[in-house]
Design a protein around this motif. Structure first.
Motif, PDB file in Angstrom:
ATOM      1  N   VAL A  99       0.856  -1.189   0.000  1.00 18.22           N
ATOM      2  CA  VAL A  99       0.000   0.000   0.000  1.00 18.22           C
ATOM      3  C   VAL A  99       0.889   1.235   0.000  1.00 18.22           C
ATOM      4  CG1 VAL A  99      -1.823   1.260   1.203  1.00 18.22           C
ATOM      5  CG2 VAL A  99      -1.787  -1.244   1.262  1.00 18.22           C
ATOM      6  N   TYR A 100       0.649   2.092  -0.970  1.00 14.30           N
ATOM      7  CA  TYR A 100       1.480   3.276  -1.184  1.00 14.30           C
ATOM      8  C   TYR A 100       0.612   4.526  -1.103  1.00 14.30           C
ATOM      9  CZ  TYR A 100       4.272   6.562  -4.101  1.00 14.30           C
ATOM     10  OH  TYR A 100       4.950   7.648  -4.598  1.00 14.30           O
ATOM     11  N   PHE A 101       0.745   5.270  -0.005  1.00 14.34           N
ATOM     12  CA  PHE A 101       0.042   6.545   0.134  1.00 14.34           C
ATOM     13  C   PHE A 101       0.893   7.623  -0.535  1.00 14.34           C
ATOM     14  CE2 PHE A 101      -1.754   4.053   3.593  1.00 14.34           C
ATOM     15  CZ  PHE A 101      -3.109   4.310   3.432  1.00 14.34           C
ATOM     16  N   SER A 102       0.349   8.180  -1.609  1.00  9.80           N
ATOM     17  CA  SER A 102       1.116   9.123  -2.422  1.00  9.80           C
ATOM     18  C   SER A 102       0.342  10.426  -2.576  1.00  9.80           C
ATOM     19  CB  SER A 102       1.405   8.507  -3.794  1.00  9.80           C
ATOM     20  OG  SER A 102       2.228   9.345  -4.576  1.00  9.80           O
ATOM     21  N   GLY A 103       0.905  11.311  -3.386  1.00 15.42           N
ATOM     22  CA  GLY A 103       0.243  12.590  -3.635  1.00 15.42           C
ATOM     23  C   GLY A 103       0.641  13.142  -4.989  1.00 15.42           C
ATOM     24  N   HIS A 104      -0.333  13.738  -5.662  1.00 10.93           N
ATOM     25  CA  HIS A 104      -0.035  14.333  -6.968  1.00 10.93           C
ATOM     26  C   HIS A 104       1.063  15.392  -6.860  1.00 10.93           C
ATOM     27  CE1 HIS A 104      -3.450  12.315  -8.691  1.00 10.93           C
ATOM     28  NE2 HIS A 104      -4.308  12.913  -7.868  1.00 10.93           N
ATOM     29  N   GLY A 105       1.015  16.165  -5.789  1.00 13.61           N
ATOM     30  CA  GLY A 105       1.948  17.284  -5.645  1.00 13.61           C
ATOM     31  C   GLY A 105       3.150  16.982  -4.778  1.00 13.61           C
ATOM     32  N   SER A 106       3.377  15.716  -4.445  1.00 14.97           N
ATOM     33  CA  SER A 106       4.479  15.360  -3.556  1.00 14.97           C
ATOM     34  C   SER A 106       5.778  15.176  -4.339  1.00 14.97           C
ATOM     35  CB  SER A 106       4.152  14.080  -2.790  1.00 14.97           C
ATOM     36  OG  SER A 106       5.284  13.643  -2.055  1.00 14.97           O
ATOM     37  N   ILE A 107       6.722  16.095  -4.130  1.00 14.49           N
ATOM     38  CA  ILE A 107       8.028  15.987  -4.783  1.00 14.49           C
ATOM     39  C   ILE A 107       8.786  14.784  -4.236  1.00 14.49           C
ATOM     40  CG2 ILE A 107      10.273  17.117  -5.086  1.00 14.49           C
ATOM     41  CD1 ILE A 107       8.822  19.793  -4.993  1.00 14.49           C
ATOM     42  N   GLU A 108       8.638  14.535  -2.951  1.00 17.38           N
ATOM     43  CA  GLU A 108       9.334  13.393  -2.343  1.00 17.38           C
ATOM     44  C   GLU A 108       8.834  12.077  -2.925  1.00 17.38           C
ATOM     45  OE1 GLU A 108       8.643  13.977   1.814  1.00 17.38           O
ATOM     46  OE2 GLU A 108      10.457  15.204   2.064  1.00 17.38           O
ATOM     47  N   ALA A 109       7.527  11.980  -3.163  1.00 19.27           N
ATOM     48  CA  ALA A 109       6.978  10.766  -3.762  1.00 19.27           C
ATOM     49  C   ALA A 109       7.545  10.556  -5.162  1.00 19.27           C
ATOM     50  CB  ALA A 109       5.452  10.852  -3.824  1.00 19.27           C
ATOM     51  N   LYS A 110       7.611  11.635  -5.939  1.00 17.57           N
ATOM     52  CA  LYS A 110       8.152  11.544  -7.302  1.00 17.57           C
ATOM     53  C   LYS A 110       9.622  11.150  -7.284  1.00 17.57           C
ATOM     54  CE  LYS A 110       4.293  12.772  -9.323  1.00 17.57           C
ATOM     55  NZ  LYS A 110       3.444  12.636  -8.112  1.00 17.57           N
ATOM     56  N   MET A 111      10.363  11.622  -6.292  1.00 20.69           N
ATOM     57  CA  MET A 111      11.782  11.276  -6.186  1.00 20.69           C
ATOM     58  C   MET A 111      11.967   9.794  -5.875  1.00 20.69           C
ATOM     59  SD  MET A 111      13.350  14.596  -4.139  1.00 20.69           S
ATOM     60  CE  MET A 111      15.000  13.860  -4.039  1.00 20.69           C
ATOM     61  N   LYS A 178       1.026  10.621   7.109  1.00 24.15           N
ATOM     62  CA  LYS A 178       2.132  11.120   6.303  1.00 24.15           C
ATOM     63  C   LYS A 178       2.097  10.523   4.901  1.00 24.15           C
ATOM     64  CE  LYS A 178       5.174  11.423  10.371  1.00 24.15           C
ATOM     65  NZ  LYS A 178       4.254  10.767  11.296  1.00 24.15           N
ATOM     66  N   TYR A 179       2.764  11.211   3.993  1.00 27.90           N
ATOM     67  CA  TYR A 179       2.974  10.666   2.652  1.00 27.90           C
ATOM     68  C   TYR A 179       4.174  11.370   2.024  1.00 27.90           C
ATOM     69  CZ  TYR A 179       0.592  14.829   0.680  1.00 27.90           C
ATOM     70  OH  TYR A 179       0.231  16.111   0.329  1.00 27.90           O
ATOM     71  N   PRO A 180       4.941  10.641   1.218  1.00 26.49           N
ATOM     72  CA  PRO A 180       4.726   9.235   0.849  1.00 26.49           C
ATOM     73  C   PRO A 180       4.943   8.299   2.033  1.00 26.49           C
ATOM     74  CG  PRO A 180       6.872   9.975   0.070  1.00 26.49           C
ATOM     75  CD  PRO A 180       6.183  11.195   0.602  1.00 26.49           C
ATOM     76  N   ALA A 181       4.123   7.266   2.077  1.00 25.49           N
ATOM     77  CA  ALA A 181       4.235   6.247   3.119  1.00 25.49           C
ATOM     78  C   ALA A 181       3.902   4.886   2.509  1.00 25.49           C
ATOM     79  CB  ALA A 181       3.289   6.556   4.274  1.00 25.49           C
ATOM     80  N   PHE A 182       4.710   3.900   2.851  1.00 33.85           N
ATOM     81  CA  PHE A 182       4.535   2.553   2.318  1.00 33.85           C
ATOM     82  C   PHE A 182       4.285   1.567   3.454  1.00 33.85           C
ATOM     83  CE2 PHE A 182       7.168   4.871  -0.648  1.00 33.85           C
ATOM     84  CZ  PHE A 182       6.752   4.464  -1.905  1.00 33.85           C
ATOM     85  N   PHE A 183       3.353   0.652   3.208  1.00 27.60           N
ATOM     86  CA  PHE A 183       3.064  -0.439   4.142  1.00 27.60           C
ATOM     87  C   PHE A 183       2.912  -1.731   3.339  1.00 27.60           C
ATOM     88  CE2 PHE A 183       1.373   3.410   5.985  1.00 27.60           C
ATOM     89  CZ  PHE A 183       1.620   3.328   7.353  1.00 27.60           C
ATOM     90  N   VAL A 184       3.312  -2.839   3.931  1.00 28.56           N
ATOM     91  CA  VAL A 184       2.982  -4.154   3.365  1.00 28.56           C
ATOM     92  C   VAL A 184       1.982  -4.795   4.306  1.00 28.56           C
ATOM     93  CG1 VAL A 184       3.802  -6.454   2.736  1.00 28.56           C
ATOM     94  CG2 VAL A 184       5.206  -4.455   2.222  1.00 28.56           C
ATOM     95  N   ILE A 185       0.834  -5.194   3.774  1.00 24.39           N
ATOM     96  CA  ILE A 185      -0.218  -5.799   4.591  1.00 24.39           C
ATOM     97  C   ILE A 185      -0.671  -7.104   3.934  1.00 24.39           C
ATOM     98  CG2 ILE A 185      -1.003  -3.538   5.403  1.00 24.39           C
ATOM     99  CD1 ILE A 185      -3.366  -3.769   3.460  1.00 24.39           C
ATOM    100  N   TYR A 197       8.812   5.760   5.164  1.00 28.63           N
ATOM    101  CA  TYR A 197       8.577   7.103   4.634  1.00 28.63           C
ATOM    102  C   TYR A 197       9.650   7.457   3.595  1.00 28.63           C
ATOM    103  CZ  TYR A 197       5.701   7.243   8.869  1.00 28.63           C
ATOM    104  OH  TYR A 197       4.795   6.960   9.861  1.00 28.63           O
ATOM    105  N   PHE A 198       9.736   8.726   3.267  1.00 34.19           N
ATOM    106  CA  PHE A 198      10.684   9.173   2.244  1.00 34.19           C
ATOM    107  C   PHE A 198      12.099   8.719   2.574  1.00 34.19           C
ATOM    108  CE2 PHE A 198      13.723  12.479   0.827  1.00 34.19           C
ATOM    109  CZ  PHE A 198      13.605  12.284  -0.543  1.00 34.19           C
TER     110      PHE A 198
END
Length: 222
Positions: A99-111, A178-185, A197-198
């Motif tokens: 599960v990947y919580f992301s954002g259209h405007g998140s520079i950290e997610a894009k990185m 928070k985002y970007p945030a990753f979880f494995v479930i 997180y980032f």
């Protein structure tokens, strides 16, 4: 003299016989080699067809991907954009859910997508060993269909917008915001690894994935 002419006669008769023998031996070798190659290839193709058929069956049984025309994922990753659909596919395919919580405007997610998720080993692991659910928490323009809307247990409000729902899911099910945030479930929603997180360290991200997959297998794929 005559003996030379007589000695040449048998050689002329034997030459075609010898050539025919050689040609027959060569032909038999070619045929034998072809048959062996054909049998091996048929066995391999048969095995490939079984594997592909199994993978195709799992894919067909998983839910249709909602919002695939509205959202996108990097590196041609097949992703769900609805939390419940991701859980259902995880259950059917017997794979852990990233599960990947992301954002259209998140520079950290894009990185992270560009520098970490693009890694050959990481990308192959994500595509082949996980179901991926990408949830855009900052989306403010997509209105949910009535059947997709939910009532917040925190406020009692009906969450009609896509982004609102994803923010609520992260708080309610992962106790995070928070985002970007990753979880494995797993398919029951149990957290197996994360949050992550980032972080641009590929080794850390790979360990995070492998930890989640290992715990999933220890639980018997549930």
């Amino acid at each position: 003299g005559w003996w030379r002419r007589r000695s040449l006669t048998p050689q002329r008769k034997q030459l075609p016989t010898v050539m025919c023998y050689i040609e027959k031996k060569t032909t038999m070798k070619i045929i034998t080699t072809f048959l062996i190659s054909f049998v091996i290839a048929s066995g391999c193709n048969s095995q490939d067809k079984k594997t592909n058929s199994s993978e195709l069956t799992d894919t067909l049984n998983c839910p249709e991907i909602s919002y695939k025309d509205y959202f996108g994922s990097p590196h041609e990753i097949k992703s769900y954009y609805d939390f419940e659909e991701g859980l259902e596919c995880s259950k059917i395919s017997k794979k852990p859910n990233l599960v990947y919580f992301s954002g259209h405007g998140s520079i950290e997610a894009k990185m992270m997508e560009a520098e970490v998720m693009s890694d050959t080993t990481i990308l192959s692991l994500i595509k082949n060993e996980f179901v991926i659910t990408t949830l855009y928490v900052d989306d403010r323009s997509k209105e949910l269909e009535i059947e997709k809307q939910i009532i917040s247990n925190l406020t009692g409000d009906t969450l009609k917008m896509y982004g609102q729902k994803q923010v609520y899911i992260e708080k309610d099910k992962f106790n995070d915001d928070k985002y970007p945030a990753f979880f494995v479930i797993n398919s029951n929603g149990q957290i197996l690894s994360g949050p992550l997180y980032f972080n641009l360290d590929k080794k850390i991200f790979l360990n995070f994935l492998e930890e989640g997959k290992s715990r999933y297998n220890l639980l018997g794929g549930k």
